[in-house]
Design a protein around this motif. Structure first.
Motif, PDB file in Angstrom:
ATOM      1  N   ALA B 164       0.826  -1.206   0.000  1.00 40.37           N
ATOM      2  CA  ALA B 164       0.000   0.000   0.000  1.00 40.37           C
ATOM      3  C   ALA B 164       0.860   1.255   0.000  1.00 40.37           C
ATOM      4  O   ALA B 164       0.454   2.293  -0.502  1.00 40.37           O
ATOM      5  CB  ALA B 164      -0.937  -0.004   1.212  1.00 40.37           C
ATOM      6  N   ALA B 165       2.079   1.136   0.571  1.00 38.47           N
ATOM      7  CA  ALA B 165       2.963   2.304   0.605  1.00 38.47           C
ATOM      8  C   ALA B 165       3.692   2.495  -0.716  1.00 38.47           C
ATOM      9  O   ALA B 165       4.221   3.564  -0.989  1.00 38.47           O
ATOM     10  CB  ALA B 165       3.985   2.154   1.733  1.00 38.47           C
ATOM     11  N   PHE B 166       3.691   1.452  -1.530  1.00 37.38           N
ATOM     12  CA  PHE B 166       4.490   1.478  -2.755  1.00 37.38           C
ATOM     13  C   PHE B 166       4.026   2.575  -3.708  1.00 37.38           C
ATOM     14  O   PHE B 166       4.839   3.310  -4.262  1.00 37.38           O
ATOM     15  CB  PHE B 166       4.399   0.109  -3.428  1.00 37.38           C
ATOM     16  CG  PHE B 166       5.172  -0.013  -4.694  1.00 37.38           C
ATOM     17  CD1 PHE B 166       6.534  -0.220  -4.652  1.00 37.38           C
ATOM     18  CD2 PHE B 166       4.542   0.076  -5.920  1.00 37.38           C
ATOM     19  CE1 PHE B 166       7.255  -0.346  -5.820  1.00 37.38           C
ATOM     20  CE2 PHE B 166       5.256  -0.046  -7.092  1.00 37.38           C
ATOM     21  CZ  PHE B 166       6.613  -0.256  -7.035  1.00 37.38           C
ATOM     22  N   THR B 170       6.254   5.716  -4.885  1.00 40.82           N
ATOM     23  CA  THR B 170       6.713   5.802  -6.260  1.00 40.82           C
ATOM     24  C   THR B 170       6.250   7.106  -6.907  1.00 40.82           C
ATOM     25  O   THR B 170       7.017   7.744  -7.631  1.00 40.82           O
ATOM     26  CB  THR B 170       6.182   4.599  -7.054  1.00 40.82           C
ATOM     27  OG1 THR B 170       6.445   3.427  -6.299  1.00 40.82           O
ATOM     28  CG2 THR B 170       6.857   4.490  -8.391  1.00 40.82           C
ATOM     29  N   LEU B 171       5.035   7.487  -6.614  1.00 43.79           N
ATOM     30  CA  LEU B 171       4.530   8.738  -7.187  1.00 43.79           C
ATOM     31  C   LEU B 171       5.360   9.921  -6.711  1.00 43.79           C
ATOM     32  O   LEU B 171       5.726  10.801  -7.499  1.00 43.79           O
ATOM     33  CB  LEU B 171       3.070   8.946  -6.787  1.00 43.79           C
ATOM     34  CG  LEU B 171       2.051   8.231  -7.656  1.00 43.79           C
ATOM     35  CD1 LEU B 171       0.649   8.491  -7.145  1.00 43.79           C
ATOM     36  CD2 LEU B 171       2.166   8.696  -9.102  1.00 43.79           C
ATOM     37  N   TYR B 174       8.627   9.889  -8.396  1.00 50.24           N
ATOM     38  CA  TYR B 174       8.478  10.300  -9.785  1.00 50.24           C
ATOM     39  C   TYR B 174       8.445  11.821  -9.886  1.00 50.24           C
ATOM     40  O   TYR B 174       9.128  12.413 -10.715  1.00 50.24           O
ATOM     41  CB  TYR B 174       7.206   9.687 -10.354  1.00 50.24           C
ATOM     42  CG  TYR B 174       6.794  10.247 -11.681  1.00 50.24           C
ATOM     43  CD1 TYR B 174       7.448   9.862 -12.847  1.00 50.24           C
ATOM     44  CD2 TYR B 174       5.766  11.177 -11.782  1.00 50.24           C
ATOM     45  CE1 TYR B 174       7.081  10.373 -14.066  1.00 50.24           C
ATOM     46  CE2 TYR B 174       5.391  11.699 -12.994  1.00 50.24           C
ATOM     47  CZ  TYR B 174       6.055  11.299 -14.132  1.00 50.24           C
ATOM     48  OH  TYR B 174       5.691  11.820 -15.338  1.00 50.24           O
ATOM     49  N   ARG B 175       7.678  12.439  -9.005  1.00 52.57           N
ATOM     50  CA  ARG B 175       7.586  13.898  -9.042  1.00 52.57           C
ATOM     51  C   ARG B 175       8.938  14.543  -8.741  1.00 52.57           C
ATOM     52  O   ARG B 175       9.343  15.490  -9.393  1.00 52.57           O
ATOM     53  CB  ARG B 175       6.537  14.379  -8.037  1.00 52.57           C
ATOM     54  CG  ARG B 175       5.150  14.450  -8.648  1.00 52.57           C
ATOM     55  CD  ARG B 175       4.232  15.262  -7.759  1.00 52.57           C
ATOM     56  NE  ARG B 175       4.020  14.633  -6.475  1.00 52.57           N
ATOM     57  CZ  ARG B 175       3.035  13.749  -6.242  1.00 52.57           C
ATOM     58  NH1 ARG B 175       2.216  13.428  -7.199  1.00 52.57           N
ATOM     59  NH2 ARG B 175       2.882  13.205  -5.069  1.00 52.57           N
ATOM     60  N   GLN B 176       9.631  13.976  -7.759  1.00 52.54           N
ATOM     61  CA  GLN B 176      10.932  14.546  -7.397  1.00 52.54           C
ATOM     62  C   GLN B 176      11.919  14.453  -8.555  1.00 52.54           C
ATOM     63  O   GLN B 176      12.636  15.408  -8.855  1.00 52.54           O
ATOM     64  CB  GLN B 176      11.487  13.825  -6.170  1.00 52.54           C
ATOM     65  CG  GLN B 176      10.803  14.257  -4.881  1.00 52.54           C
ATOM     66  CD  GLN B 176      11.233  13.425  -3.696  1.00 52.54           C
ATOM     67  OE1 GLN B 176      11.669  12.283  -3.870  1.00 52.54           O
ATOM     68  NE2 GLN B 176      11.110  13.963  -2.511  1.00 52.54           N
ATOM     69  N   LEU B 201      13.798   6.132 -11.233  1.00 56.27           N
ATOM     70  CA  LEU B 201      12.611   5.715 -10.504  1.00 56.27           C
ATOM     71  C   LEU B 201      12.722   4.234 -10.151  1.00 56.27           C
ATOM     72  O   LEU B 201      12.465   3.822  -9.021  1.00 56.27           O
ATOM     73  CB  LEU B 201      11.374   5.963 -11.372  1.00 56.27           C
ATOM     74  CG  LEU B 201      10.029   5.820 -10.675  1.00 56.27           C
ATOM     75  CD1 LEU B 201       9.876   6.906  -9.633  1.00 56.27           C
ATOM     76  CD2 LEU B 201       8.897   5.899 -11.680  1.00 56.27           C
ATOM     77  N   LEU B 202      13.149   3.452 -11.132  1.00 50.66           N
ATOM     78  CA  LEU B 202      13.256   2.019 -10.902  1.00 50.66           C
ATOM     79  C   LEU B 202      14.402   1.684  -9.969  1.00 50.66           C
ATOM     80  O   LEU B 202      14.352   0.703  -9.238  1.00 50.66           O
ATOM     81  CB  LEU B 202      13.453   1.284 -12.232  1.00 50.66           C
ATOM     82  CG  LEU B 202      12.195   1.177 -13.086  1.00 50.66           C
ATOM     83  CD1 LEU B 202      12.516   0.515 -14.406  1.00 50.66           C
ATOM     84  CD2 LEU B 202      11.125   0.395 -12.359  1.00 50.66           C
ATOM     85  N   THR B 203      15.455   2.488 -10.007  1.00 47.61           N
ATOM     86  CA  THR B 203      16.587   2.182  -9.142  1.00 47.61           C
ATOM     87  C   THR B 203      16.429   2.811  -7.775  1.00 47.61           C
ATOM     88  O   THR B 203      17.312   2.709  -6.947  1.00 47.61           O
ATOM     89  CB  THR B 203      17.906   2.679  -9.762  1.00 47.61           C
ATOM     90  OG1 THR B 203      17.755   4.074 -10.017  1.00 47.61           O
ATOM     91  CG2 THR B 203      18.217   1.974 -11.037  1.00 47.61           C
TER      92      THR B 203
END
Lengths: 283, 363
Positions: B164-166, B170-171, B174-176, B201-203
């Motif tokens: 649920a925290a993922f 991630t969002l 992504y914004r950062q 983002l993936l790393t």
């Protein structure tokens, strides 16, 4: 050994009870008829059956998480559930055709590679977390969790077939899994319809008449299913098949790599050399 | 103080999650056992009253949370469909409206008012169920829901918390990253320019790139990875914040010593999978901690056993590291059982999973 026998018994019993609970709208009329007087418990049957299914689910969940939930498995499961939930989130934002849902790919493959427990948890928790994310929490949630859990739990049944075909790591493996996924595309819809079936068809007493038997109930349901759901579920079937065929082989490779990485064990150093022995297929 | 003008803080002063659960169970039970129109009407009125009270009096509803379909629309659809279906399939009753030819399979026979009405009642019960769930869905924050998990299911509660925290994590990352890239003057046009956005983002590099503060430790392998991420860029030193450290992926926190960097020596003792799978403790949203602190009645979610197992067994495979306020190599894994173990969070990098178990001292 005794432990695993107990586990198998729990799986079998909860699955049987769960299936019976799911199917109660069909056997209830027949049972009432056999009792002669009719509708003694027709009204509270749905409640009893839901309770039964809920208890089965709780027991199964406890059994599944009881062993083998190491920190690594928890982390892996958390991530796979999260990814799957995101897939479902995307799907609810950009609806695919009909009942197509991308979540079954990981559930089937995860259950197939990591085993029944993992598959069950992956299926059930994917539904739970994505329903939290999308606000899609409803009376169907327990049924969905149960059914998606079964999808993952039964996936290891494909293993003997794959082994017999000597298709491990080849396209044949993906084909077997695609057929399995396609089958569950229909099954998921058929099982999921049953949760509201008693609401649509009314309790047994409502259409109870001599001759309404288990078979008759199934026949009604079959008509209902074909009319309302077949086309919808066909999309899910096709989606699962195509999805697993296209990305199945590389996805299996990745999942296997993690299985190898996560299931190693340190063995005792008997040689006197400092380097620890690593078993379990570490790379 | 008028409660209408002073809405309760959600999930705080408002109704306890357990109370909501009991309420939901009561509604479901009541709806399941009765098709008596009077009882049904009473139950639905009770539901509506609760809804109004929660929304306008207690201010306990989160309007931001998505509702798949408003209960009214749902009800309109379901009541009409189930009335129609029941009317066509069931041929019981005296008030015959139409008579369909008997030759038709299943639907042939008299269509009665009773069957139609009964179908509509079924639909109403279904609508009530739906509305009750939607109401609880809106009234209960996620962390309260997970908190309802019994103690016995704590490892599953951890999994749910991680998952649920993922999404919010991630969002946020992504914004950062996007902001950081925007500061560098990069715009997202076409597929190719998504790569420098997606790779960090993936790393799990987002937090560090975005913040770039000097609390971020520099690790060689992470840097190598970041170099790959930044491959093809003329100068990767022009990132925002404090230079190269910012370009290094999101490992570490100000509270961890350089030696704790999982890329040199895994926290578990062995060599870790490296920065690609590094999980940034600082990248954890406070929400993740909040999520993970739930379960088991808000007491300890991950007990020392799990944490120790993670530390002992996960070394080479998981980039596990425990930022603590007083780093102590020896005491790093000696988990004080009285401490709160806050959150378990994981991130994926390069297809590898890493987990960060964050030990939180009681404030």
């Amino acid at each position: 050994m005794r432990q695993s026998g107990l586990s198998v018994a729990i799986y079998a019993l909860t699955t049987l009870l769960g299936a019976a609970a799911f199917l109660y709208p069909f056997w209830l009329p027949a049972a009432a008829q056999a009792a002669g007087s009719g509708m003694a418990h027709a009204a509270d049957a749905p409640l009893m059956v839901s309770l039964l299914a809920g208890l089965c689910f709780a027991v199964l969940l406890l059994e599944v998480q009881g062993q083998g939930m190491s920190a690594k498995v928890v982390a892996l499961l958390g991530i796979l559930v999260a990814m799957n939930a995101v897939l479902r989130f995307i799907e609810s934002a950009v609806p695919g055709p009909g009942g197509f849902s991308p979540i079954f790919l990981l559930i089937v493959l995860g259950g197939y590679v990591y085993g029944a427990r993992f598959g069950f948890l992956l299926g059930a928790l994917t539904i739970f977390v994505s329903s939290i994310l999308t606000g899609g929490m409803g009376p169907w949630l327990p049924y969905q969790m149960f059914t998606a859990g079964w999808t993952g739990m039964a996936a290891p049944l494909c293993r003997p077939l794959v082994r017999a075909l000597r298709a491990e790591g080849k396209t044949g493996e993906a084909v077997v899994l695609a057929v399995y996924g396609g089958l569950w595309g229909f099954l998921f819809g058929a099982v999921m319809n049953i949760w509201f079936w008693p609401f649509v068809s009314g309790p047994a007493g409502q259409y109870w008449e001599p001759g309404v038997t288990f078979v008759e109930g199934l026949r009604r349901y079959a008509v209902f299913y074909v009319v309302t759901s077949l086309a919808w579920d066909a999309m899910r079937m096709a989606g699962n098949v195509v999805f697993i065929l296209v990305v199945g082989v590389p996805a299996l490779r990745i999942l296997r790599r993690f299985r190898d990485r996560f299931t190693f064990e340190y063995a005792a150093d008997r040689t006197g050399v400092n380097a620890p022995l690593v078993t379990g297929g570490g790379r | 103080m008028n409660p209408a003008t002073q809405p309760a803080v959600r999930g705080d002063a408002s109704i306890h999650a357990g109370a909501w659960a009991m309420w939901l169970a009561a509604v479901v039970a009541a709806l399941a056992v009765s098709r008596n129109p009077i009882y049904l009407a009473l139950i639905l009125a009770w539901l509506a009253a609760t809804w109004i009270a929660a929304k306008y009096v207690a201010g306990a509803l989160d309007a931001e949370r998505a509702v798949p379909l408003s209960p009214l629309h749902f009800g309109l659809f379901v009541v009409s469909v189930s009335a129609l279906f029941n009317g066509l399939m069931v041929h019981v009753g005296d008030a015959v409206l139409v008579r369909l030819p008997d030759a038709l399979p299943l639907i042939g026979g008299p269509v009665t008012l009773e069957a139609l009405l009964y179908g509509a009642l079924n639909g109403l019960a279904l609508t009530g169920l739906y509305a009750a769930f939607i109401l609880v869905n809106q009234a209960l924050p996620v962390r309260e829901m997970v908190r309802l998990a019994p103690r016995a299911y704590y490892s599953i509660a951890v999994v749910v918390s991680i998952a649920a925290a993922f999404v919010p994590t991630t969002l946020r990352q992504y914004r950062q990253i996007r902001e950081a890239q925007a500061v560098r003057g990069r715009r997202v046009q076409g597929l190719r320019s998504w790569l420098p956005l997606l790779l960090p983002l993936l790393t799990g590099a987002g937090a560090a790139i975005g913040r770039g503060d000097d609390r971020t430790r520099f690790c060689r392998r992470v840097d190598a990875n970041a170099r790959r991420v930044d491959a093809g860029k003329p100068d990767r030193r022009d990132c925002p914040g404090r230079g190269r450290a910012a370009a290094a992926a999101g490992v570490g926190s100000g509270r961890a010593r350089p030696g704790d960097c999982p890329n040199r020596r895994g926290a578990g003792g062995g060599r870790s999978v490296g920065g690609r799978a590094a999980a940034s403790a600082d990248g954890l949203p406070t929400g993740a901690v909040a999520h993970a602190r739930v379960g088991c009645g808000g007491r300890r979610l991950v007990d020392g056993g799990v944490l120790r197992a993670a530390a002992a067994g996960a070394g080479p495979q998981l980039a596990v590291f425990l930022p603590v306020s007083e780093p102590d190599a020896a005491g790093l894994f000696a988990v004080d059982r009285d401490e709160h173990v806050g959150a378990a969070a994981a991130c994926v990098g390069d297809g590898r999973a890493g987990a960060a178990l964050v030990r939180r001292h009681d404030a």
